[in-house]
Design a protein around this motif. Structure first.
Motif, PDB file in Angstrom:
ATOM      1  N   ILE A  99       0.834  -1.207   0.000  1.00 22.27           N
ATOM      2  CA  ILE A  99       0.000   0.000   0.000  1.00 22.27           C
ATOM      3  C   ILE A  99       0.868   1.256   0.000  1.00 22.27           C
ATOM      4  O   ILE A  99       0.575   2.226  -0.699  1.00 22.27           O
ATOM      5  CB  ILE A  99      -0.972  -0.019   1.201  1.00 22.27           C
ATOM      6  CG1 ILE A  99      -1.913  -1.230   1.117  1.00 22.27           C
ATOM      7  CG2 ILE A  99      -1.758   1.277   1.299  1.00 22.27           C
ATOM      8  CD1 ILE A  99      -2.708  -1.339  -0.170  1.00 22.27           C
ATOM      9  N   ALA A 100       1.961   1.247   0.751  1.00 23.35           N
ATOM     10  CA  ALA A 100       2.876   2.396   0.756  1.00 23.35           C
ATOM     11  C   ALA A 100       3.501   2.610  -0.616  1.00 23.35           C
ATOM     12  O   ALA A 100       3.639   3.749  -1.079  1.00 23.35           O
ATOM     13  CB  ALA A 100       3.963   2.198   1.808  1.00 23.35           C
ATOM     14  N   GLN A 101       3.859   1.511  -1.286  1.00 25.91           N
ATOM     15  CA  GLN A 101       4.429   1.622  -2.628  1.00 25.91           C
ATOM     16  C   GLN A 101       3.403   2.205  -3.596  1.00 25.91           C
ATOM     17  O   GLN A 101       3.728   3.068  -4.412  1.00 25.91           O
ATOM     18  CB  GLN A 101       4.913   0.262  -3.110  1.00 25.91           C
ATOM     19  CG  GLN A 101       5.602   0.317  -4.458  1.00 25.91           C
ATOM     20  CD  GLN A 101       6.100  -1.054  -4.913  1.00 25.91           C
ATOM     21  OE1 GLN A 101       5.751  -2.084  -4.338  1.00 25.91           O
ATOM     22  NE2 GLN A 101       6.907  -1.043  -5.960  1.00 25.91           N
ATOM     23  N   LEU A 102       2.163   1.760  -3.487  1.00 25.53           N
ATOM     24  CA  LEU A 102       1.111   2.296  -4.346  1.00 25.53           C
ATOM     25  C   LEU A 102       0.882   3.777  -4.051  1.00 25.53           C
ATOM     26  O   LEU A 102       0.697   4.575  -4.975  1.00 25.53           O
ATOM     27  CB  LEU A 102      -0.180   1.501  -4.163  1.00 25.53           C
ATOM     28  CG  LEU A 102      -1.368   1.925  -5.010  1.00 25.53           C
ATOM     29  CD1 LEU A 102      -1.033   1.904  -6.504  1.00 25.53           C
ATOM     30  CD2 LEU A 102      -2.563   1.033  -4.720  1.00 25.53           C
ATOM     31  N   ALA A 103       0.933   4.172  -2.782  1.00 22.65           N
ATOM     32  CA  ALA A 103       0.793   5.588  -2.422  1.00 22.65           C
ATOM     33  C   ALA A 103       1.913   6.410  -3.049  1.00 22.65           C
ATOM     34  O   ALA A 103       1.675   7.509  -3.570  1.00 22.65           O
ATOM     35  CB  ALA A 103       0.791   5.751  -0.901  1.00 22.65           C
ATOM     36  N   ASP A 104       3.123   5.892  -3.024  1.00 18.71           N
ATOM     37  CA  ASP A 104       4.254   6.590  -3.629  1.00 18.71           C
ATOM     38  C   ASP A 104       4.075   6.753  -5.135  1.00 18.71           C
ATOM     39  O   ASP A 104       4.386   7.806  -5.706  1.00 18.71           O
ATOM     40  CB  ASP A 104       5.563   5.848  -3.348  1.00 18.71           C
ATOM     41  CG  ASP A 104       5.981   5.930  -1.891  1.00 18.71           C
ATOM     42  OD1 ASP A 104       5.433   6.775  -1.146  1.00 18.71           O
ATOM     43  OD2 ASP A 104       6.852   5.134  -1.488  1.00 18.71           O
ATOM     44  N   VAL A 105       3.566   5.705  -5.786  1.00 16.85           N
ATOM     45  CA  VAL A 105       3.339   5.776  -7.231  1.00 16.85           C
ATOM     46  C   VAL A 105       2.250   6.791  -7.547  1.00 16.85           C
ATOM     47  O   VAL A 105       2.363   7.560  -8.508  1.00 16.85           O
ATOM     48  CB  VAL A 105       3.001   4.389  -7.801  1.00 16.85           C
ATOM     49  CG1 VAL A 105       2.495   4.478  -9.231  1.00 16.85           C
ATOM     50  CG2 VAL A 105       4.234   3.503  -7.746  1.00 16.85           C
ATOM     51  N   LEU A 109      -5.240  11.861  -7.514  1.00 17.69           N
ATOM     52  CA  LEU A 109      -4.063  11.072  -7.141  1.00 17.69           C
ATOM     53  C   LEU A 109      -3.492  11.527  -5.802  1.00 17.69           C
ATOM     54  O   LEU A 109      -3.105  10.706  -4.968  1.00 17.69           O
ATOM     55  CB  LEU A 109      -2.997  11.163  -8.229  1.00 17.69           C
ATOM     56  CG  LEU A 109      -3.285  10.380  -9.498  1.00 17.69           C
ATOM     57  CD1 LEU A 109      -2.406  10.874 -10.644  1.00 17.69           C
ATOM     58  CD2 LEU A 109      -3.090   8.893  -9.273  1.00 17.69           C
ATOM     59  N   ASP A 110      -3.442  12.849  -5.586  1.00 18.62           N
ATOM     60  CA  ASP A 110      -2.956  13.361  -4.307  1.00 18.62           C
ATOM     61  C   ASP A 110      -3.816  12.855  -3.155  1.00 18.62           C
ATOM     62  O   ASP A 110      -3.297  12.420  -2.120  1.00 18.62           O
ATOM     63  CB  ASP A 110      -2.945  14.895  -4.299  1.00 18.62           C
ATOM     64  CG  ASP A 110      -1.855  15.486  -5.159  1.00 18.62           C
ATOM     65  OD1 ASP A 110      -0.877  14.773  -5.479  1.00 18.62           O
ATOM     66  OD2 ASP A 110      -1.968  16.674  -5.520  1.00 18.62           O
ATOM     67  N   GLN A 111      -5.132  12.904  -3.336  1.00 15.55           N
ATOM     68  CA  GLN A 111      -6.028  12.441  -2.276  1.00 15.55           C
ATOM     69  C   GLN A 111      -5.889  10.946  -2.047  1.00 15.55           C
ATOM     70  O   GLN A 111      -5.888  10.476  -0.910  1.00 15.55           O
ATOM     71  CB  GLN A 111      -7.481  12.796  -2.598  1.00 15.55           C
ATOM     72  CG  GLN A 111      -8.426  12.524  -1.443  1.00 15.55           C
ATOM     73  CD  GLN A 111      -8.058  13.299  -0.192  1.00 15.55           C
ATOM     74  OE1 GLN A 111      -7.884  14.504  -0.222  1.00 15.55           O
ATOM     75  NE2 GLN A 111      -7.903  12.596   0.923  1.00 15.55           N
ATOM     76  N   ARG A 112      -5.750  10.179  -3.128  1.00 15.63           N
ATOM     77  CA  ARG A 112      -5.569   8.728  -2.984  1.00 15.63           C
ATOM     78  C   ARG A 112      -4.269   8.425  -2.226  1.00 15.63           C
ATOM     79  O   ARG A 112      -4.227   7.543  -1.379  1.00 15.63           O
ATOM     80  CB  ARG A 112      -5.539   8.026  -4.334  1.00 15.63           C
ATOM     81  CG  ARG A 112      -6.841   7.997  -5.074  1.00 15.63           C
ATOM     82  CD  ARG A 112      -7.823   7.033  -4.438  1.00 15.63           C
ATOM     83  NE  ARG A 112      -8.956   6.814  -5.308  1.00 15.63           N
ATOM     84  CZ  ARG A 112     -10.129   7.385  -5.166  1.00 15.63           C
ATOM     85  NH1 ARG A 112     -10.340   8.222  -4.184  1.00 15.63           N
ATOM     86  NH2 ARG A 112     -11.118   7.126  -6.002  1.00 15.63           N
ATOM     87  N   ALA A 113      -3.213   9.162  -2.539  1.00 15.37           N
ATOM     88  CA  ALA A 113      -1.943   8.952  -1.838  1.00 15.37           C
ATOM     89  C   ALA A 113      -2.115   9.236  -0.343  1.00 15.37           C
ATOM     90  O   ALA A 113      -1.645   8.462   0.504  1.00 15.37           O
ATOM     91  CB  ALA A 113      -0.848   9.834  -2.435  1.00 15.37           C
ATOM     92  N   ASP A 148      -4.950   9.118   1.373  1.00 14.50           N
ATOM     93  CA  ASP A 148      -5.826   8.077   1.925  1.00 14.50           C
ATOM     94  C   ASP A 148      -5.072   6.774   2.144  1.00 14.50           C
ATOM     95  O   ASP A 148      -5.238   6.112   3.171  1.00 14.50           O
ATOM     96  CB  ASP A 148      -7.020   7.828   1.003  1.00 14.50           C
ATOM     97  CG  ASP A 148      -7.971   9.011   0.916  1.00 14.50           C
ATOM     98  OD1 ASP A 148      -7.910   9.909   1.791  1.00 14.50           O
ATOM     99  OD2 ASP A 148      -8.768   9.033  -0.035  1.00 14.50           O
ATOM    100  N   LEU A 149      -4.255   6.399   1.152  1.00 15.35           N
ATOM    101  CA  LEU A 149      -3.506   5.151   1.262  1.00 15.35           C
ATOM    102  C   LEU A 149      -2.505   5.200   2.415  1.00 15.35           C
ATOM    103  O   LEU A 149      -2.315   4.209   3.117  1.00 15.35           O
ATOM    104  CB  LEU A 149      -2.782   4.837  -0.045  1.00 15.35           C
ATOM    105  CG  LEU A 149      -3.660   4.368  -1.192  1.00 15.35           C
ATOM    106  CD1 LEU A 149      -2.893   4.436  -2.509  1.00 15.35           C
ATOM    107  CD2 LEU A 149      -4.173   2.959  -0.948  1.00 15.35           C
ATOM    108  N   ARG A 150      -1.880   6.353   2.588  1.00 14.35           N
ATOM    109  CA  ARG A 150      -0.882   6.474   3.660  1.00 14.35           C
ATOM    110  C   ARG A 150      -1.535   6.560   5.032  1.00 14.35           C
ATOM    111  O   ARG A 150      -0.947   6.153   6.020  1.00 14.35           O
ATOM    112  CB  ARG A 150      -0.008   7.702   3.416  1.00 14.35           C
ATOM    113  CG  ARG A 150       0.939   7.515   2.258  1.00 14.35           C
ATOM    114  CD  ARG A 150       1.812   8.724   2.021  1.00 14.35           C
ATOM    115  NE  ARG A 150       2.724   8.464   0.921  1.00 14.35           N
ATOM    116  CZ  ARG A 150       2.920   9.294  -0.091  1.00 14.35           C
ATOM    117  NH1 ARG A 150       2.285  10.436  -0.141  1.00 14.35           N
ATOM    118  NH2 ARG A 150       3.759   8.975  -1.050  1.00 14.35           N
ATOM    119  N   ALA A 175      -9.476   0.636  -5.403  1.00 13.52           N
ATOM    120  CA  ALA A 175      -9.738  -0.770  -5.090  1.00 13.52           C
ATOM    121  C   ALA A 175      -8.951  -1.205  -3.858  1.00 13.52           C
ATOM    122  O   ALA A 175      -9.468  -1.930  -3.009  1.00 13.52           O
ATOM    123  CB  ALA A 175      -9.393  -1.651  -6.289  1.00 13.52           C
ATOM    124  N   ALA A 176      -7.725  -0.745  -3.748  1.00 15.41           N
ATOM    125  CA  ALA A 176      -6.907  -1.095  -2.586  1.00 15.41           C
ATOM    126  C   ALA A 176      -7.488  -0.494  -1.312  1.00 15.41           C
ATOM    127  O   ALA A 176      -7.483  -1.131  -0.256  1.00 15.41           O
ATOM    128  CB  ALA A 176      -5.466  -0.633  -2.791  1.00 15.41           C
TER     129      ALA A 176
END
Length: 149
Positions: free
Chosen positions: A28-34, A65-69, A71-73, A124-125
């Motif tokens: 999840i952290a890797q996806l947030a970084d991407v 994308l910023d918001q998803r990052a 949220d993921l973090r 999805a994540a």
């Protein structure tokens, strides 16, 4: 030698299907970084091309994308179900491929398509849907393939 019973198969599946909390957090952290990287690429493009036709779409994707990052973090995400281990592996693979390829993409439409696919994967994540993650990974791979063509 006797054939394994249904309970033997179920026990083996449970033993191999559950990713550790650390594996989940890393993916999840890797996806947030991407997601953050894709946002930066879109920001740089908007800055360099303020009069481009797709600038509003790029801004919308950048903010998403910023918001998803964020949220993921900020949210502890656990993927559940028998496909969890595969979903974690697929997230890591897709994130790595996007991160590696993103800097080489020159066409605006390709950048936007890849960014949209990353938004779908992040969504999805976040909801923890392993099947949705696998479908979103297919979209990411499709966007990358189209960008290479």
């Amino acid at each position: 030698m006797t054939a394994p019973t249904a309970s033997d198969l179920a026990a083996a599946a449970l033993a191999t299907a559950a990713p550790s909390d650390a594996d989940t957090a890393d993916a999840i952290a890797q996806l947030a970084d991407v997601a953050g990287h894709a946002s930066t690429v879109l920001f740089n493009w908007r800055r360099d091309n303020p009069a481009a036709a797709d600038v509003d779409r790029a801004l919308n994707l950048e903010m998403t994308l910023d918001q998803r990052a964020i949220d993921l973090r900020g949210k502890a995400v656990k993927l559940l179900g028998a496909q969890a281990a595969d979903a974690i592996a697929q997230i890591q693979d897709a994130a790595q491929k996007v991160d590696t390829f993103l800097g080489t993409v020159k066409k605006t439409g390709d950048r936007l398509a890849i960014a949209s696919a990353v938004v779908g994967l992040a969504g999805a994540a976040l909801v923890g849907d392993a099947g949705g993650v696998l479908q979103a990974v297919v979209s990411v791979h499709g966007a990358l393939k189209d960008a290479r063509a």
